[in-house]
Scaffold this active site. Structure first.
Site, mmCIF file in Angstrom:
data_model
loop_
_atom_site.group_PDB
_atom_site.id
_atom_site.type_symbol
_atom_site.label_atom_id
_atom_site.label_comp_id
_atom_site.label_asym_id
_atom_site.label_seq_id
_atom_site.Cartn_x
_atom_site.Cartn_y
_atom_site.Cartn_z
ATOM 1 N N ASP A 1 -1.642 27.288 14.289
ATOM 2 C CA ASP A 1 -1.387 28.711 14.549
ATOM 3 C C ASP A 1 0.062 29.086 14.262
ATOM 4 O OD1 ASP A 1 -3.966 29.382 15.218
ATOM 5 O OD2 ASP A 1 -3.683 29.052 17.369
ATOM 6 N N THR B 1 -15.266 20.439 23.471
ATOM 7 C CA THR B 1 -15.409 18.975 23.597
ATOM 8 C C THR B 1 -14.111 18.256 23.234
ATOM 9 O OG1 THR B 1 -16.079 18.718 21.306
ATOM 10 C CG2 THR B 1 -17.841 19.110 22.886
ATOM 11 N N ARG C 1 -10.495 20.479 15.960
ATOM 12 C CA ARG C 1 -10.917 20.024 17.292
ATOM 13 C C ARG C 1 -11.808 21.092 17.906
ATOM 14 N NH1 ARG C 1 -6.371 17.962 21.352
ATOM 15 N NH2 ARG C 1 -6.086 20.185 21.585
ATOM 16 N N ASP D 1 0.275 25.210 19.442
ATOM 17 C CA ASP D 1 -0.733 24.943 18.411
ATOM 18 C C ASP D 1 -0.053 24.972 17.033
ATOM 19 O OD1 ASP D 1 -4.122 25.460 18.114
ATOM 20 O OD2 ASP D 1 -2.813 25.497 16.361
#
Ligand code: PRP
Ligand code: URA
Length: 208
Positions: free
Chosen positions: A202, A107, A103, A199
């Site tokens: 991560d 945006t 991603r 995340d």
């Protein structure tokens, strides 16, 4: 198509530890793998079986097996690869394709960078795996790529899904059944799932 939320107290328990920000990399990876087992189990409930004869220590009997070759699992890089371990525990001969998407942080749109599939995806059952379904952009894009390549029978497994992403994916690909372990409240202003788990990439790879 309405999503299927897989329900089980053990799954709730594992999700609670997965969400905890204090959970470290080793345990996080193990939990992703274990939760994937539950999702895979549910998504393959309709798998076709064929009859075999086996000889137990007691006698001969008829038993049933599935054709592992009917399936292709497709993790969306990176975080989806954290789910492969759980898949191959269930289906040791699983064929694996890869779709590289991330991603864009500004945006929030998926950016494609890799695509590699085993042969014959038009005749196989495709199961896309990604722990997070947030805006739905990555999932929608991955499924579009697979359909452009000939895939006809696609399911999508995610661990945590946001209602916004579920709605978008069912509008864009109404033929694709989504399985998830949790449907959360929604997205925050950075399009992270709330409460979510942060995340996923991560946390799986220890990159933050
Ligand atoms: C995460 C996740 C999904 C995507 C979900 O990947 O693994 O692929 O975000 O968000 P969306 O539904 O809004 O598209 P990310 O882009 O962070 O890449 P990574 O797996 O490489 O960390
Ligand atoms: N990707 C993640 O890893 N987490 C989110 O909450 C949303 C997208």
């Amino acid at each position: 198509m309405e999503p299927i939320k897989v329900e089980h107290p053990l799954l709730e328990h594992k999700l609670a530890i997965l969400r905890n920000k204090e959970t470290g990399t080793k345990e996080f990876r193990e939990l992703i793998s274990e939760i994937t087992l539950f999702l895979c189990y549910e998504a393959m409930k309709d798998a076709k079986t064929y009859e075999v004869e086996v000889e137990t220590p007691i006698t001969k009997t008829k038993a049933h097996m599935i054709n592992e070759d009917d399936y292709i699992f497709v993790p969306i890089l990176r975080a989806g690869t954290g789910m492969i371990d759980g898949i191959v525990k269930m289906i040791p001969n699983a064929k694996i394709g890869h779709i590289g998407l991330y991603r864009d942080e500004e945006t929030v749109k998926p950016v494609r960078y890799y695509y590699k599939m085993p042969k014959g995806i038009d005749k196989k059952k495709i199961i896309v795996i990604d722990p997070m379904l947030a805006t739905g952009g990555s999932g929608i894009d991955a499924i579009t790529l697979l359909k452009e390549d000939g895939a006809k029978d696609i399911k999508f497994l995610s661990i945590i899904a946001a209602p916004e992403g579920l709605k978008k994916i069912s509008e864009a690909h109404p033929d694709v059944q989504v399985y998830c372990a949790a449907i959360d409240e929604g997205l925050n202003s950075a399009s992270y799932i709330v409460p979510g788990l942060g995340d996923a990439g991560d946390r799986i790879f220890g990159t933050k």
